[in-house]
Write a protein that holds these residues in place. Sequence first.
Motif, PDB file in Angstrom:
ATOM      1  N   VAL A 515      75.181  37.158  49.637  1.00  0.00           N
ATOM      2  CA  VAL A 515      74.091  36.981  48.436  1.00  0.00           C
ATOM      3  C   VAL A 515      72.735  36.161  49.045  1.00  0.00           C
ATOM      4  O   VAL A 515      73.106  35.653  49.395  1.00  0.00           O
ATOM      5  CB  VAL A 515      75.087  35.278  48.325  1.00  0.00           C
ATOM      6  CG1 VAL A 515      75.007  33.851  46.548  1.00  0.00           C
ATOM      7  CG2 VAL A 515      77.090  35.730  47.949  1.00  0.00           C
ATOM      8  N   GLU A 517      69.764  33.806  48.683  1.00  0.00           N
ATOM      9  CA  GLU A 517      68.684  33.326  47.593  1.00  0.00           C
ATOM     10  C   GLU A 517      67.482  33.413  47.302  1.00  0.00           C
ATOM     11  O   GLU A 517      67.179  32.970  45.871  1.00  0.00           O
ATOM     12  CB  GLU A 517      69.107  32.112  48.238  1.00  0.00           C
ATOM     13  CG  GLU A 517      70.244  31.032  48.603  1.00  0.00           C
ATOM     14  CD  GLU A 517      71.101  31.567  46.778  1.00  0.00           C
ATOM     15  OE1 GLU A 517      70.513  30.384  45.914  1.00  0.00           O
ATOM     16  OE2 GLU A 517      72.182  31.695  46.646  1.00  0.00           O
ATOM     17  N   ASN A 661      68.635  25.314  41.203  1.00  0.00           N
ATOM     18  CA  ASN A 661      67.359  25.881  41.742  1.00  0.00           C
ATOM     19  C   ASN A 661      66.161  25.562  42.626  1.00  0.00           C
ATOM     20  O   ASN A 661      65.236  25.740  42.866  1.00  0.00           O
ATOM     21  CB  ASN A 661      66.031  26.680  40.638  1.00  0.00           C
ATOM     22  CG  ASN A 661      66.027  27.844  41.289  1.00  0.00           C
ATOM     23  OD1 ASN A 661      66.657  28.581  41.872  1.00  0.00           O
ATOM     24  ND2 ASN A 661      64.523  28.764  40.545  1.00  0.00           N
ATOM     25  N   LEU A 679      83.393  33.334  44.223  1.00  0.00           N
ATOM     26  CA  LEU A 679      82.600  34.039  42.960  1.00  0.00           C
ATOM     27  C   LEU A 679      83.361  34.047  42.453  1.00  0.00           C
ATOM     28  O   LEU A 679      83.302  34.225  41.044  1.00  0.00           O
ATOM     29  CB  LEU A 679      81.225  34.523  43.662  1.00  0.00           C
ATOM     30  CG  LEU A 679      79.946  33.522  43.794  1.00  0.00           C
ATOM     31  CD1 LEU A 679      78.890  34.435  44.192  1.00  0.00           C
ATOM     32  CD2 LEU A 679      79.751  32.317  42.433  1.00  0.00           C
ATOM     33  N   MET A 712      75.885  26.838  42.548  1.00  0.00           N
ATOM     34  CA  MET A 712      75.045  28.763  42.894  1.00  0.00           C
ATOM     35  C   MET A 712      75.636  29.174  41.226  1.00  0.00           C
ATOM     36  O   MET A 712      75.155  29.606  40.518  1.00  0.00           O
ATOM     37  CB  MET A 712      75.334  29.619  43.388  1.00  0.00           C
ATOM     38  CG  MET A 712      75.082  30.878  43.712  1.00  0.00           C
ATOM     39  SD  MET A 712      74.692  31.261  46.322  1.00  0.00           S
ATOM     40  CE  MET A 712      76.666  31.147  45.838  1.00  0.00           C
ATOM     41  N   TRP A 713      76.890  29.791  40.850  1.00  0.00           N
ATOM     42  CA  TRP A 713      77.359  29.987  39.297  1.00  0.00           C
ATOM     43  C   TRP A 713      76.938  29.719  38.510  1.00  0.00           C
ATOM     44  O   TRP A 713      76.769  29.910  37.489  1.00  0.00           O
ATOM     45  CB  TRP A 713      79.048  29.945  39.872  1.00  0.00           C
ATOM     46  CG  TRP A 713      79.526  30.775  38.753  1.00  0.00           C
ATOM     47  CD1 TRP A 713      79.944  31.956  38.427  1.00  0.00           C
ATOM     48  CD2 TRP A 713      80.155  30.153  37.617  1.00  0.00           C
ATOM     49  NE1 TRP A 713      80.450  32.497  37.404  1.00  0.00           N
ATOM     50  CE2 TRP A 713      80.251  30.991  36.431  1.00  0.00           C
ATOM     51  CE3 TRP A 713      79.677  28.931  36.739  1.00  0.00           C
ATOM     52  CZ2 TRP A 713      81.164  30.338  35.397  1.00  0.00           C
ATOM     53  CZ3 TRP A 713      80.204  28.409  35.460  1.00  0.00           C
ATOM     54  CH2 TRP A 713      81.371  29.179  34.734  1.00  0.00           C
ATOM     55  N   LYS A 714      76.693  27.992  38.161  1.00  0.00           N
ATOM     56  CA  LYS A 714      75.822  27.414  36.994  1.00  0.00           C
ATOM     57  C   LYS A 714      74.716  27.744  37.135  1.00  0.00           C
ATOM     58  O   LYS A 714      74.443  28.213  36.300  1.00  0.00           O
ATOM     59  CB  LYS A 714      76.414  25.711  37.547  1.00  0.00           C
ATOM     60  CG  LYS A 714      77.477  25.489  37.472  1.00  0.00           C
ATOM     61  CD  LYS A 714      77.395  23.690  37.720  1.00  0.00           C
ATOM     62  CE  LYS A 714      78.819  22.925  37.291  1.00  0.00           C
ATOM     63  NZ  LYS A 714      78.837  21.706  37.448  1.00  0.00           N
ATOM     64  N   ARG A 715      74.343  28.201  38.212  1.00  0.00           N
ATOM     65  CA  ARG A 715      72.716  28.063  37.701  1.00  0.00           C
ATOM     66  C   ARG A 715      72.872  29.761  37.426  1.00  0.00           C
ATOM     67  O   ARG A 715      71.348  30.283  37.102  1.00  0.00           O
ATOM     68  CB  ARG A 715      71.952  28.377  39.350  1.00  0.00           C
ATOM     69  CG  ARG A 715      69.722  28.400  39.294  1.00  0.00           C
ATOM     70  CD  ARG A 715      69.809  28.417  41.035  1.00  0.00           C
ATOM     71  NE  ARG A 715      70.469  30.046  41.178  1.00  0.00           N
ATOM     72  CZ  ARG A 715      70.409  30.008  42.584  1.00  0.00           C
ATOM     73  NH1 ARG A 715      70.306  29.395  43.242  1.00  0.00           N
ATOM     74  NH2 ARG A 715      70.964  31.164  43.097  1.00  0.00           N
ATOM     75  N   ARG A 716      73.336  30.087  37.879  1.00  0.00           N
ATOM     76  CA  ARG A 716      72.923  31.627  37.716  1.00  0.00           C
ATOM     77  C   ARG A 716      74.053  31.735  35.688  1.00  0.00           C
ATOM     78  O   ARG A 716      73.148  32.457  35.966  1.00  0.00           O
ATOM     79  CB  ARG A 716      74.580  32.927  38.694  1.00  0.00           C
ATOM     80  CG  ARG A 716      73.335  33.220  39.920  1.00  0.00           C
ATOM     81  CD  ARG A 716      74.288  34.445  40.648  1.00  0.00           C
ATOM     82  NE  ARG A 716      73.985  34.330  41.371  1.00  0.00           N
ATOM     83  CZ  ARG A 716      74.929  35.285  42.489  1.00  0.00           C
ATOM     84  NH1 ARG A 716      76.239  35.253  42.184  1.00  0.00           N
ATOM     85  NH2 ARG A 716      73.985  35.157  43.828  1.00  0.00           N
ATOM     86  N   ASN A 717      73.947  31.717  35.125  1.00  0.00           N
ATOM     87  CA  ASN A 717      74.840  31.521  33.914  1.00  0.00           C
ATOM     88  C   ASN A 717      74.507  29.802  33.144  1.00  0.00           C
ATOM     89  O   ASN A 717      74.513  30.307  32.191  1.00  0.00           O
ATOM     90  CB  ASN A 717      76.642  31.188  34.299  1.00  0.00           C
ATOM     91  CG  ASN A 717      77.245  32.608  34.631  1.00  0.00           C
ATOM     92  OD1 ASN A 717      77.403  33.709  34.350  1.00  0.00           O
ATOM     93  ND2 ASN A 717      77.620  32.518  36.332  1.00  0.00           N
ATOM     94  N   LYS A 718      73.525  29.628  34.024  1.00  0.00           N
ATOM     95  CA  LYS A 718      72.385  28.731  32.888  1.00  0.00           C
ATOM     96  C   LYS A 718      73.544  27.229  32.703  1.00  0.00           C
ATOM     97  O   LYS A 718      73.403  27.360  31.158  1.00  0.00           O
ATOM     98  CB  LYS A 718      72.127  29.311  31.620  1.00  0.00           C
ATOM     99  CG  LYS A 718      71.085  29.798  32.882  1.00  0.00           C
ATOM    100  CD  LYS A 718      70.076  29.846  33.647  1.00  0.00           C
ATOM    101  CE  LYS A 718      69.230  30.771  34.188  1.00  0.00           C
ATOM    102  NZ  LYS A 718      67.679  29.503  35.119  1.00  0.00           N
TER     103      LYS A 718
END
Length: 720
Positions: A515, A517, A661, A679, A712-718
Amino acid sequence: MSQFQSLEHALKRFFGYDSFRPGQRQIIQQALSNRDLLVVMPTGGGKSLCFQLPALLKPGLTVVVSPLIALMQDQVESLQDNGIGATFLNSSLSLAQVRSREQDILNCRVKLLYVAPERLLSEKFLPFLDLVQHKIGISAIAIDEAHCVSEWGHDFRPEYRQLQLLRYRYPNVPFLALTATATERVRQDIIQQLVLRQPNIHIASFNRPNLYYEVQPKLKTAYSQLLQQVRAAKGSGIVYCLSRKRVDEIAFRLQQDGIKALPYHAGLSDEDRTSNQRRFIRDDVQVMVATIAFGMGINKPDVRFVIHYDLPRNLESYYQEAGRAGRDGEPASCTIFFSYGDIKTIEYIIDQKSDPQEQRIARQQLRQVIDYTEGTDCRRTIQLSYFGERFEGNCANCDNCRFPKPLEDWTIESQKFLSCVARCKERFGMNYIIDVLRGSKNQKIQQNGHHELSTYGIGTDKSVDDWKMLARSLLHQGLVDQTSDGYSVLKLNALSWEVLRRQREVKIAVPTVAVIEESPQRVAEVEMLYERLRQLRKQLADEQSVAPYVVFSDSTLKLMARSQPQTSTEFSRLSGVGEYKLAQYGERFVSEIQAYCKEQGITPQTPVATATTPSKNQPSYTQLKTLDLYMQGLSVAEIAQQRDLRTGTIVDHLAELIALNQPIDINSMVSPERQLEILKAIEVTATESLTKIREFLGESYSFDEIRLVRGMWKRRNKSF
């Protein structure tokens, strides 16, 4: 030796040491009994003492064959500093100096004479050597860097082969052959070419536990990588390059960036090379940028780093060049910058060789270097196995051991591979075996009838790279052998059959999809901009006669480098930028950032959030305070203590900053492998509940880890 109570007494008197290093005493005793010797001892292990001390304890002159002017000058200076009668004869001396030194030898004022093989075997010099033998006697002939005698060695020199003439000219004089690197094949070649008579062979361990080995991908911004590493290093270092042009370029750029560096290559005059070497040894400069012409036998014990800016040509030369670091036993680092472009350069150099056999050997050696750089096993395991020495376990001092890939059981795949080697009658190399396993329609496979083997096509479930990774690991672990005659044919050994008979498991380190960044290129861009901003800060600070941190803290500069604000408004949102500093410095810094982005063709990143007007997609004031302390390098516990908050609260801040981010390095807190598992758990459980995710993963995972990865998951999935 009657005037000395013991060898230790002689050691103390002449060299100041109280005890011998491992193996030295036994070698010296055998040298004193006039035996032929072959000594293979790593750089820094004390090879020179093995012939120097016997030379002082025996009557007559010891002749030392040395391949480089720099090498002999360095050793002679060290001996003379200890009050020992030593001298050299080479092309740097005038005729009068040569005559004076020859007279000193005949008058018994010299015990060790260093000379190059070309001079030693010349028609003018051999009569003088005959006179020495007749008048005072030759006590021994020591051949330093003896691997040069072998075409299988990494630095073959044809003139070394002629040294066997001395054996026939002086049949009763003992020969001592010494080298830091020699495979079994090279050792046998040395014995044969020098006509050593039943020599005692001493092979010290090749392991240098104080050296840290690593391989870094060589980016387009490779010079920035190098500059950062040199600036972070403490002490002297050597940077090796393949070409003279590259040496001159790197040395110049380092000088321009305030690093005391000098070049060293064969294109310089003898005077310049000697001067540059002396300045490096005396710590007048920090870095020597060099081709492989530099370093052989150089006695500088406190080299703290060796960087191969270009790919080394073979593992033997790499081991020796890297081994010039940490000869004092203190920690030192050895880094290779690996680029596939360098392979083409070396292949071009190989193509210039006129002898087809030399070309085959060089290509095989290059493949071994590539195997090393791409290897996932312990770097020491790979290096030492090349020299026939087994090393098992985690060395804890290389990149692959410090940042290990997870081990997987590849026993079945190994059995397929080894079985295919056996069914192909142990007559082919790695690539051919992989082609058979993957069912290639290669014409050669058809002609050999190998398309009819039971192993044909049984490996289509793995990629070519997968099979190459396995093959390399089998070689590194000693579970299969490979010929060293330039053809790289795979051969089964006893351990191979243990695997085939299911008596031994095979586990290999397999890279996972980490993973990441940020891309390495992005990281390098940020670092380059950060350095430019530091220089601007220093300039502004000097103008006001204040310390640089008064202008802006390092953490604020790092935020500038990452976010690359293009306007005063964007600049004002950075943590650490108030109204006064915005008015005082904003325009200068924004202009510098704009200029850098234009030069590099960089599209500016999304502006960072403001510290004064937080919104759903921007960090709050308290989160930015945590971010500021984090950017200063404080740990979670230290931030919590300074802010008088619970560590759980700080982890919450970091998790939210990741989701937004912001520049948080999650890899330093949660390993990439555990990130992947968390994840997966979030996806499987289809929930953001910490409790449910942890129940799915088990108690080996902490809530803090899950919080961070969830961010991190939240950032990817907005989903924030």
